[in-house]
Every structure is written in structure tokens, then in C-alpha cells.
Design an enzyme around this catalytic site. Structure first.
Site, PDB file in Angstrom:
ATOM      1  N   GLN A 220       0.826  -1.206   0.000  1.00 61.42           N
ATOM      2  CA  GLN A 220       0.000   0.000   0.000  1.00 61.42           C
ATOM      3  C   GLN A 220       0.863   1.259   0.000  1.00 61.42           C
ATOM      4  O   GLN A 220       0.344   2.354  -0.128  1.00 61.42           O
ATOM      5  CB  GLN A 220      -0.900   0.021   1.247  1.00 61.42           C
ATOM      6  CG  GLN A 220      -1.921  -1.101   1.266  1.00 61.42           C
ATOM      7  CD  GLN A 220      -2.785  -1.096   2.507  1.00 61.42           C
ATOM      8  OE1 GLN A 220      -2.873  -2.106   3.190  1.00 61.42           O
ATOM      9  NE2 GLN A 220      -3.451   0.000   2.816  1.00 61.42           N
ATOM     10  N   ARG A 367      -8.851  -0.338   7.687  1.00 58.11           N
ATOM     11  CA  ARG A 367      -9.893   0.563   7.165  1.00 58.11           C
ATOM     12  C   ARG A 367     -10.214   1.630   8.216  1.00 58.11           C
ATOM     13  O   ARG A 367     -11.376   1.822   8.596  1.00 58.11           O
ATOM     14  CB  ARG A 367     -11.134  -0.226   6.796  1.00 58.11           C
ATOM     15  CG  ARG A 367     -11.908   0.465   5.672  1.00 58.11           C
ATOM     16  CD  ARG A 367     -12.955  -0.393   5.059  1.00 58.11           C
ATOM     17  NE  ARG A 367     -13.514   0.334   3.933  1.00 58.11           N
ATOM     18  CZ  ARG A 367     -14.070  -0.227   2.890  1.00 58.11           C
ATOM     19  NH1 ARG A 367     -14.165  -1.520   2.807  1.00 58.11           N
ATOM     20  NH2 ARG A 367     -14.566   0.490   1.916  1.00 58.11           N
ATOM     21  N   CYS A 368      -9.171   2.290   8.650  1.00 55.71           N
ATOM     22  CA  CYS A 368      -9.297   3.129   9.835  1.00 55.71           C
ATOM     23  C   CYS A 368      -8.140   4.111   9.864  1.00 55.71           C
ATOM     24  O   CYS A 368      -7.037   3.760   9.494  1.00 55.71           O
ATOM     25  CB  CYS A 368      -9.212   2.207  11.048  1.00 55.71           C
ATOM     26  SG  CYS A 368      -8.895   3.018  12.595  1.00 55.71           S
ATOM     27  N   GLU A 737     -13.020   4.762   4.763  1.00 58.47           N
ATOM     28  CA  GLU A 737     -13.120   4.025   6.022  1.00 58.47           C
ATOM     29  C   GLU A 737     -14.318   4.433   6.866  1.00 58.47           C
ATOM     30  O   GLU A 737     -14.655   3.734   7.822  1.00 58.47           O
ATOM     31  CB  GLU A 737     -11.841   4.219   6.812  1.00 58.47           C
ATOM     32  CG  GLU A 737     -11.675   5.642   7.251  1.00 58.47           C
ATOM     33  CD  GLU A 737     -10.279   5.934   7.725  1.00 58.47           C
ATOM     34  OE1 GLU A 737      -9.346   5.373   7.170  1.00 58.47           O
ATOM     35  OE2 GLU A 737     -10.156   6.734   8.645  1.00 58.47           O
TER      36      GLU A 737
END
Ligand code: CDP
Length: 783
Positions: A220, A367-368, A737
């Protein structure tokens, strides 16, 4: 209906995704699709013990096995000074264990063979003589004087990694002493795992003739990975070419550097051929970085009429054996101090203790935005506890306490400056759309019949877009992001960004931003990410940072191009630059709209007919350091029905009203919300990674760690309000997110609301049917 990619002015429109023809036809190119001549395969040998001393490793049988070319152990790596590597949190982690292991499934050796099957077979032949040591599973026990010290490699002889505080302790204590109402709740956010469809993997290809390492990896953050690899391996950074091809989901899991990557690189350096390592599902869940695992206690001081006054939070955070949290350097507990949420507290005080246990390292921002999910869940849960204690409607309590729209920019009691929002508008829209009053009436009728129906609200505030370089860095690297745009003679554009998407649709949305700024269509713009030899330096995609950072860079870079284009347009139109006006699709002469040239005309002229003194070509780069984070928010409402016989919870309706500022592509935003809600649903009802007393991982696969199928997943309803970010170049905030951050509380609040007639005030996630059934049974509702 998706809009065609050839339309002009595409910003804000549901343009069909450019990447879909490739991805949905199975034509994506993932790491495991890469096949190189003479490529070998690597398999990692892992520890069966959670804590043990390694007495001896005997690799002789494995080395003699068919096809085996190399066995690596910690001792081999130690000779190269590579037995340990830095983590993103500034800790260090063993690549291959030398003297002891600290969690089950820890990397102990690596076998390289001609085929994957041969490598796996040979791995079974490696004999490791372990001496088991006492195991620490409970983070509270880890903090006691009786607990063994796990990290004897560290100078500080303690299992406490850090103690971190935010807010004003004295002011908070003073308010609590006087407050007429105080509620307190212990809340656990379970240990979960991002569990992307594609696990982690890499192909390391060291070219001995050119002294260049090409490293294909599920990353990522390819640039940051290249820098870390250069620092760890000593290879010159420009001789490392990191390529992150299509990535099958990241969710924070593909931000860290994993031992398998380092082993594959060492093997390729030693053998001079490409080496592939692809982990299994179990390796992914049981050894790569987990998320959450926060044990939180929150207290709210309030008035009798429900006005909240102060918030006090104490947290024990289980980080596992190595602190692998992918947090910005100055924030060991991530952005958890956003925990005062959407409410106007006078004061707050937040403490977090990070602790070592015999579990895999973490925790990543699944996802945060770095622990925001834990914070949003906690405050939204405890606001409901307060509402229940005061016998107030939870919507009313929220409306009474929201930060009002005229208070923005708003400074929170822990120091965040929220950019914009209209929380009341968002919640009122949600209440109206779901017909809240009618639902409450229905609930009263059902309760009278002995049925259990619940309505749960979550009105969360997020903080995304790390970040301003003055505050945010990872390992010293400032968290800006970048874009580079090259307009070719025929007006076709290649734009490269420093982020790296994993399915979020950047090839479409960033093309929309650039096309909008340059008066082109999405079809004219090709977005490339993930190749460090071509893309400008950036910190990558996670924590919903791409739109706030690289999205800003893309807009400002395109504006830089437009500045130069204006000069060329003036030359073509034979007027002064000040007489040229841009209407979004063409340059024309002020007062003479008939005389105009398009960006395509200008692009051709940039290579064929530039005015004297102007550099030919049409390209620009922009490194954008945002002035602040962006603060997306939302109002979510869940409606659930509980089956009295089984305890199963059925999510009858779920409405998500999001506010992510200016929307680039409403269809993609809806897709992001659907995906995030599905993950939030999974966390609320299905997911936890438990460990037994010996540190054995009890959910190391998708049989035990559940991922919802389309049959399990509820139908999602969405809507939105738009409060642009005042500082973002196009007013956009992140969104990816938000649904995962905001939804767990809505689900849990709905279940607790359903069970509240029984006096239930809280249930910890995951809400398995047996937990609900046990409550019903304890109250004599069911047998
Ligand atoms: O960093 P990441 O891409 O995961 O998250 P994001 O910035 O929230 O963006 C997720 C996707 O939604 C991207 O394709 C964005 O461009 C898109 N998006 C949008 O269309 N409008 C917004 N206001 C925010 C995001």
C-alpha cells in the site's frame, strides 16, 4: 446509471470505473501472476509455540530434500545484520528468530526450492528444538510485576511499550467531581484482522549484472517500502525498484514490511535468481499485523438534562510481541484522541497504555485512520449508555450535544481542529429517511407483544488525510503526497501519483479530478500508481488519506499545467495573457467567446508552436502538504430484530448518511460505503481472533474467522449531505473508512436497544447468537 468516460466536466458524476474491465474479467495482474524465468519459491517455517527458547535448528534433512536450493535461519541473517528489522512504530521485529520466539506462527526459518510444493515439503523436515517458556496472553496480566518480561532484547525491562495521554487531566477531574451524572462503561474492541482477499506476497528479483533489485510486492506504500528496504539492506535506494501491481485489498494489512519480504530478497541476492513468496490464508491471519484489540473504559460526566460536560478514557492496548502499529511517529495510540467525537465536551482526558503480549505484532489501521475506529465505537457506545441511564432518546441526546455548524473550525478538548460539518442536518436527514418516529412506535407495539426489536444510532466524526507534514511523519518521512501530470501532444495525459490504490477506484476518480481541471474527459487521462521508478514520492494509500492528500496534489498539479497552458493559449489567440478566460472546457478571449482554443489545441502547440521564451512541453509535479486533516462524518441508523429462540440478530434495515465533503464520484462513494458497512457488520457480529492460555491462535483461517458472504450481508441504504472541506483544493474529504468506523456502534447500539427492556446496557462485540441467547435465557425469555 454510470456515466460514459468521454463526457467533459466529469467531477461529481457517476463515471463508470476505468479499472473494472480489467478487474472484473479476471485480467488484473497480481503478485502471484508474476512468473519469471528461473524463479524459485520460498516457504516460511513457523513456530508452534507462543513463547519458547530455540535451542537448536537442524536444517540438514531439508537441505538434502529434492529441489531445495537454500535454507535461511536467524543465524544466517544475523551474519548479514538482518535478523531484526525496524517496524513502522519505531520498534524492531525479528525477521527470523535467533534465540527465542514470541508468538505462535512466528518466522523461524525459510526454505527456497524449485517449486512451492518442494519448499513446503522441505520445511516440514527442519527440526527445531524448542524450550517452552511461560506465556503472557492477557495484556492486564502483562502489566503486573509477576508477568515475565517478554522483550529481553529491549533496554527497558517492562512489558509496557508506552503510556500516552491527551487532553487536560485537572480540568476533567474537576468537572467529574461536581457532575450530577456520571456513567462508566468498559468496552472492548476485539482483535480483528483486515483479511484481504489476496494475502501478502512478493517476488524479489536481484539482477547481479546491473546490481538492481526489482521487487514486486503487495504494497500500500511502495515508496516508503523502498526507503525502508534501502535502510535495512544497505542497497542503494535508486537500485531498488519497487512495483506494487494490482493489489487485491489492503485495508491496512499491506502497509508493514513483513519478514517474508526480507527473506525473499536475501534469497534472491544469494542465489542470483528471482524468488517468490506468497503466504497462505493462515499465515496471513495468524502472523501478519492484526488490528484493534483495545480494552477501553470510558466515563462521561453530564447534567441531568443530558448535556455532556467531560469525558475520561483509559485504555490498555494489546500490541503483541512487537510494536507494529502503523501509526504516525508522534501518535503511538494513533488518532484515538478524536474520541470526543461529534460532541461539544468542555474537557476530556485520554490515556492509552500499549502492552507487549505473546501474540503477533500490530495493530494496523484496518480501514481506519489510526485507531479512529476504536474511538468512534467507544464514544458512540457510551453516548447510548448515557441516554439509557437518563431515559432519553439517543437521537435527542445527540442533537442536544452536537458541535453546532457555526462552531467550525472547532477545536476539540484533545486539540484537534475540525474543519467543517453540519451534524444536525446529517442526523435529521437520516431520521427522516428512515422514519424514526414510526419505527419507535412500531418498537413500542412489538415490545408490548414481547418481541425484541432495536434501533441503533451512530453519529460519528472521523479524522482522515494524514497529514500535515508539521505533525505527521512515519519513520521521519513527512506525510505529504504527490502527483505528476504529463500532457502529450494529442492532449492525452499520463498522471502518476504517490499513493497506491487496492481497488478503491483511483484510476477513475483521480482521472475525474484532472479531467475536470484540464477540460478533458476521463478517457483522456491514464492514472498510474505503484511503481517507484516512475511515480513521484508519496506515503501511500491507507487511512482514507488518498483523496485528502494525493487528490489535492492532483488538482493543484493540474492547475499548474493550466497556468502554463494559459500562456500558450494567449499566444495561439494572439492576445495578452490577462485577456484569456478559462470556462472549464476551453480558453477564450475576454468578451469574445467565439474565439477559443481547447486544452488539446494547447497541448499540440506545447510541442509544435510555443511562444518565444517559453519552455516546450506540458507537464508538472506537485507535492501537496495539506494544511490540516479532513473530518468526514455521518449518521447511521440500524434496525434489528432478534430471534428469541436462537438469539440470532437480523439486520432489517441499515441507513448510512455520509458527509465526505465534495463528492468526486457518487457511484464509487456508494461502493466504498457498501464495502465498509459489510466489514463493520462482520466486526460487530462475527469476527474475533481469540488465543488460549498457551497463546495458541484459535481463529487462524476463514472457517473460524468469519467473513460474511453475500447471503449474510444486509441490504444497505445510503444518502449524503455535502459540507465541503474549506482547506482541500476541491473541498473533498476521505470516505473509504467512514462506514467501517461508524457502523459497528450502530449495530451494537441496535442490539442493546432491543435488549434494554431486560436491563442490558452493553454487549461486547462480536455479538454471536449464543451471547444474545444466553442473555435471553438468563432472563427467562427462552429455555
Ligand atoms: O485512501 P483511499 O483511497 O483508501 O480512501 P479515500 O480517499 O476515502 O477514497 C476512496 C475512493 O473514494 C477513491 O476512489 C476516492 O477518489 C473516492 N472518493 C470520492 O469519490 N469522493 C470523496 N469525497 C472521497 C473519496
Amino acid at each position: 446509471m454510470a456515466l460514459r468516460q468521454t463526457e467533459l466536466r466529469p467531477l461529481g458524476k457517476p463515471v463508470g470505473r476505468k479499472e473494472d474491465p480489467r478487474l472484473i474479467r479476471g485480467k488484473g495482474r497480481y503478485v502471484d501472476d508474476i512468473m519469471l524465468p528461473n524463479m524459485l519459491h520460498l516457504c516460511v517455517v513457523r513456530s508452534p509455540y507462543a513463547h519458547a527458547r530455540i535451542r537448536r535448528i537442524d536444517a540438514s534433512a531439508a537441505l538434502a530434500a529434492p529441489g531445495v536450493k537454500l535454507v535461511l535461519t536467524g543465524e544466517d541473517l544475523a551474519k548479514m545484520n538482518l535478523a531484526w528489522m525496524p517496524t513502522l512504530a519505531g520498534d524492531r521485529q525479528m525477521v527470523l528468530a535467533t534465540d527465542k520466539v514470541l508468538f505462535q506462527y512466528q518466522e523461524v526459518a525459510a526454505v527456497v526450492a524449485e517449486t512451492r510444493a518442494q519448499a513446503e515439503d522441505a520445511a516440514q523436515l527442519i527440526e527445531v528444538d524448542y524450550e517452552p517458556l511461560p506465556v503472557v496472553v492477557d495484556p492486564f496480566y502483562a502489566l503486573t510485576p509477576e508477568a515475565p518480561i517478554l522483550r529481553d532484547d529491549k533496554e527497558k525491562k517492562s512489558n509496557l511499550i508506552f503510556h500516552w495521554e491527551a487532553g487536560d487531566r485537572e480540568e476533567t477531574e474537576a468537572i467529574f467531581r461536581e457532575a450530577p451524572v456520571v456513567v462508566k462503561q468498559d468496552v472492548r474492541f476485539p482483535r480483528v484482522h483486515p483479511s484481504p482477499l489476496e494475502p501478502c506476497g512478493c517476488v524479489a528479483d536481484y539482477d547481479t549484472a546491473r546490481s538492481k533489485l526489482t521487487f514486486y510486492v503487495t504494497s500500500q506504500a511502495p515508496h516508503a517500502h523502498r526507503t525502508v528496504l534501502a535502510l535495512v539492506s544497505g542497497l542503494p535506494e535508486h537500485q531498488i525498484h519497487v512495483i506494487s501491481p494490482d493489489v487485491g485489498g489492503g485495508f491496512g494489512n499491506k502497509v508493514p514490511v513483513y519478514p517474508g519480504y526480507v527473506c525473499a530478497i536475501v534469497a534472491s541476492l544469494k542465489l542470483g535468481v528471482p524468488v517468490k513468496w506468497i503466504e497462505t490464508r493462515t499465515e496471513n491471519i495468524a502472523s501478519t499485523h492484526f488490528a484493534r484489540d483495545y480494552h477501553m473504559t470510558a466515563e462521561i460526566a453530564a447534567r441531568e438534562d443530558g448535556k455532556v460536560l467531560a469525558l475520561r478514557v483509559k485504555t490498555v492496548a494489546d500490541h503483541g510481541a512487537f510494536d507494529g502499529a502503523a501509526d504516525p511517529s508522534k501518535f503511538p495510540a494513533g488518532l484515538f484522541s478524536i474520541v470526543s467525537g461529534s460532541y461539544d465536551f468542555k474537557a476530556a482526558f485520554v490515556e492509552v497504555d500499549g502492552v507487549h503480549t505473546n501474540k503477533p505484532p500490530g495493530g494496523v489501521a484496518y480501514r481506519c485512520s489510526f485507531r479512529v475506529t476504536e474511538a468512534a465505537y467507544l464514544i458512540e457506545r457510551v453516548m447510548d449508555v448515557l441516554a439509557q441511564r437518563l431515559k432519553m432518546d439517543p437521537a435527542e441526546l445527540r442533537l442536544r450535544n452536537f458541535i453546532r455548524k457555526e462552531q467550525f473550525p472547532y477545536r476539540s478538548p484533545t486539540g484537534w481542529v475540525y474543519d467543517s460539518g453540519d451534524y444536525e442536518k446529517t442526523l435529521r436527514l437520516a431520521l427522516e429517511r428512515i422514519d424514526y418516529e414510526e419505527l419507535r412506535k412500531e418498537q413500542a407495539e412489538r415490545r408490548a407483544r414481547g418481541e425484541f426489536m432495536g434501533i441503533g444510532i451512530s453519529t460519528f466524526t472521523e479524522v482522515v488525510g494524514a497529514g500535515p507534514g508539521h505533525t505527521f511523519d512515519i519513520l521521519g518521512l513527512k506525510m505529504f503526497d504527490s502527483a505528476q501530470i504529463r500532457v502529450h501532444p494529442t492532449g492525452k495525459v499520463i498522471a502518476r501519483l504517490g499513493v497506491r490504490h487496492q481497488g478503491q477506484g483511483h484510476e477513475t476518480t483521480f482521472a475525474q479530478i484532472i479531467a475536470e481541471e484540464l477540460g478533458l474527459s476521463v478517457d483522456d487521462v491514464l492514472i498510474e500508481e505503484g511503481d517507484t521508478d516512475t511515480a513521484p514520492y508519496g506515503l501511500g494509500t491507507y487511512a482514507s488519506r488518498s483523496t485528502p492528500t494525493a487528490g489535492g496534489a492532483a488538482a493543484l498539479c493540474a492547475r499548474r499545467i493550466r497556468q502554463k497552458a494559459r500562456k500558450i493559449a494567449a499566444h495561439l489567440l494572439e492576445v495578452g495573457e490577462d485577456d484569456v478566460v478559462w470556462d472549464g472546457t476551453a480558453f477564450s478571449v475576454q468578451g469574445l467567446p467565439g474565439r477559443s482554443v481547447t486544452m488539446k489545441d494547447v497541448a499540440f502547440a506545447a510541442y509544435t508552436n510555443v511562444p518565444e521564451g517559453l519552455e516546450p512541453g506540458l507537464e508538472a509535479s506537485y507535492y501537496y502538504d495539506p494544511p490540516n486533516l479532513t473530518f468526514p462524518n455521518g449518521a447511521y441508523i440500524a434496525v434489528v430484530d432478534i430471534d428469541k429462540g436462537t438469539g440470532a440478530v437480523k439486520v432489517r434495515r441499515f441507513l448510512a448518511v455520509d458527509d465526505c465533503g465534495t463528492v468526486i464520484n457518487p457511484m464509487i462513494v456508494d461502493g466504498q460505503v457498501h464495502g465498509g458497512l459489510t466489514e463493520g457488520f462482520a466486526i460487530a457480529f462475527m469476527q474475533d481472533i481469540p488465543y488460549d492460555a498457551d497463546g495458541n491462535c484459535l481463529a487462524p483461517n476463514w472457517m473460524d474467522y468469519l467473513v460474511p458472504t453475500s447471503l449474510d450481508t444486509p441490504h444497505w441504504e445510503t444518502d449524503r449531505t455535502v459540507t465541503p472541506s474549506p482547506h482541500h483544493p476541491i473541498g473533498a474529504k476521505g470516505v473509504g473508512e467512514s462506514p467501517n468506523v461508524g457502523s459497528p456502534a450502530a449495530f451494537v447500539n441496535a442490539v442493546v436497544d432491543a435488549l434494554s427492556p431486560l436491563g442490558v446496557e452493553h454487549i461486547d462485540m462480536p455479538i454471536y447468537p449464543w451471547k444474545v441467547w444466553s442473555i435471553l435465557r438468563a432472563h427467562g425469555v427462552t429455555e
